[in-house]
Enzyme design. Structure first.
Site, PDB file in Angstrom:
ATOM      1  N   CYS A   1       0.828  -1.215   0.000  1.00  0.00           N
ATOM      2  CA  CYS A   1       0.000   0.000   0.000  1.00  0.00           C
ATOM      3  C   CYS A   1       0.864   1.268   0.000  1.00  0.00           C
ATOM      4  CB  CYS A   1      -0.980  -0.065   1.170  1.00  0.00           C
ATOM      5  SG  CYS A   1      -2.449   0.910   0.849  1.00  0.00           S
TER       6      CYS A   1
ATOM      7  N   HIS B   1      -3.131  -5.504   1.488  1.00  0.00           N
ATOM      8  CA  HIS B   1      -2.495  -5.785   2.772  1.00  0.00           C
ATOM      9  C   HIS B   1      -2.528  -7.278   3.140  1.00  0.00           C
ATOM     10  CE1 HIS B   1      -2.151  -1.587   4.199  1.00  0.00           C
ATOM     11  NE2 HIS B   1      -3.186  -1.391   3.412  1.00  0.00           N
TER      12      HIS B   1
ATOM     13  N   GLU C   1      -0.783  -8.752   5.194  1.00  0.00           N
ATOM     14  CA  GLU C   1      -0.514  -8.904   6.641  1.00  0.00           C
ATOM     15  C   GLU C   1      -1.794  -8.827   7.475  1.00  0.00           C
ATOM     16  OE1 GLU C   1      -0.115  -6.246   4.914  1.00  0.00           O
ATOM     17  OE2 GLU C   1      -0.487  -4.456   6.119  1.00  0.00           O
TER      18      GLU C   1
END
Ligand code: GLN
Length: 220
Positions: free
Chosen positions: A98, A196, A198
């Protein structure tokens, strides 16, 4: 005074055992670096938060997290990190998620510090305000390298995400939305994702990054 609640990801991550000599850095000037840390520790690799040039020494790779790319860039300038980060990225693996992907790009059509390491251009906040955040299942064929039997698409979470507008060689497209817009790219050992990984429970992208970080540079 409000009570400070310990971050559950961090506690969970600290409880994991590091099983490898590989240490991956996470640029921790600003943004959501804890979640990357937790994912890497879960995979058994060492993690170091990077805030100063000397923190880059000995790392196998570096993740640049999501956050706010202008602020991140200004802090990187202030901490004397711009040239050390560029030198690191020319040699080793680096992955921007991002805001991190924006920071790796060569042009974001705004006046902000960029590393310019990847031959991609991005449009910040490309998905507009009303639909600033959304999720989509996207195919990422490259992940087969680390998960040959896993046919699932990747569940991608977009939060005020950039679009990757152009990808020129030596950069290559890694993933697109169903409408064809580009949301992930790779250039040798450099990775950029608008979304994302994560924030999901799926560690395939982190394993893919480790694969890039651990393979010989000549193969990049
Ligand atoms: N909108 C942010 C930027 O342009 C990126 C958002 C994010 O990293 N989740 O820098």
């Amino acid at each position: 005074m409000p009570e400070i609640v310990p971050n559950p990801w961090r506690l969970q991550a600290q409880a994991q055992q590091v099983r490898s000599d590989t240490v991956i850095g996470i640029l921790a000037l600003q943004g959501s670096f804890w979640e990357h840390e937790a994912m890497l520790l879960r995979l058994g690799v060492g993690v170091r938060e990077v805030r100063l040039p000397e923190h880059l020494d000995g790392l196998a790779g570096l993740i640049i997290p999501g956050g706010e790319s202008t602020t991140m860039g200004k802090l990187a300038v202030e901490f004397g990190l711009m040239e050390p980060l560029r030198a690191f990225g020319r040699e080793k693996a680096m992955w921007g998620t991002c805001a991190g992907a924006i920071f790796l790009s060569k042009d974001a059509r705004r006046d902000q510090p960029l590393l310019g390491l990847m031959n991609i251009t991005v449009e910040r906040n490309a998905f507009g305000r009303q639909v600033a955040s959304f999720e989509a299942d996207i195919p990422v064929p490259a992940l087969k390298v680390v998960a040959p039997d896993d046919e699932r698409p990747f569940h991608a979470i977009f939060i005020r995400a950039p679009l990757i507008e152009t990808v020129e060689p030596p950069a290559e497209v890694l993933a697109r939305l169903p409408d064809g817009r580009i949301v992930a790219a790779q250039q040798g050992r450099l990775l950029a994702t608008s979304f994302h990984p994560e924030l999901t429970d799926d560690d395939r992208f982190h394993r893919y990054f480790l694969h890039l970080a651990q393979r010989a540079p000549a193969a990049a």
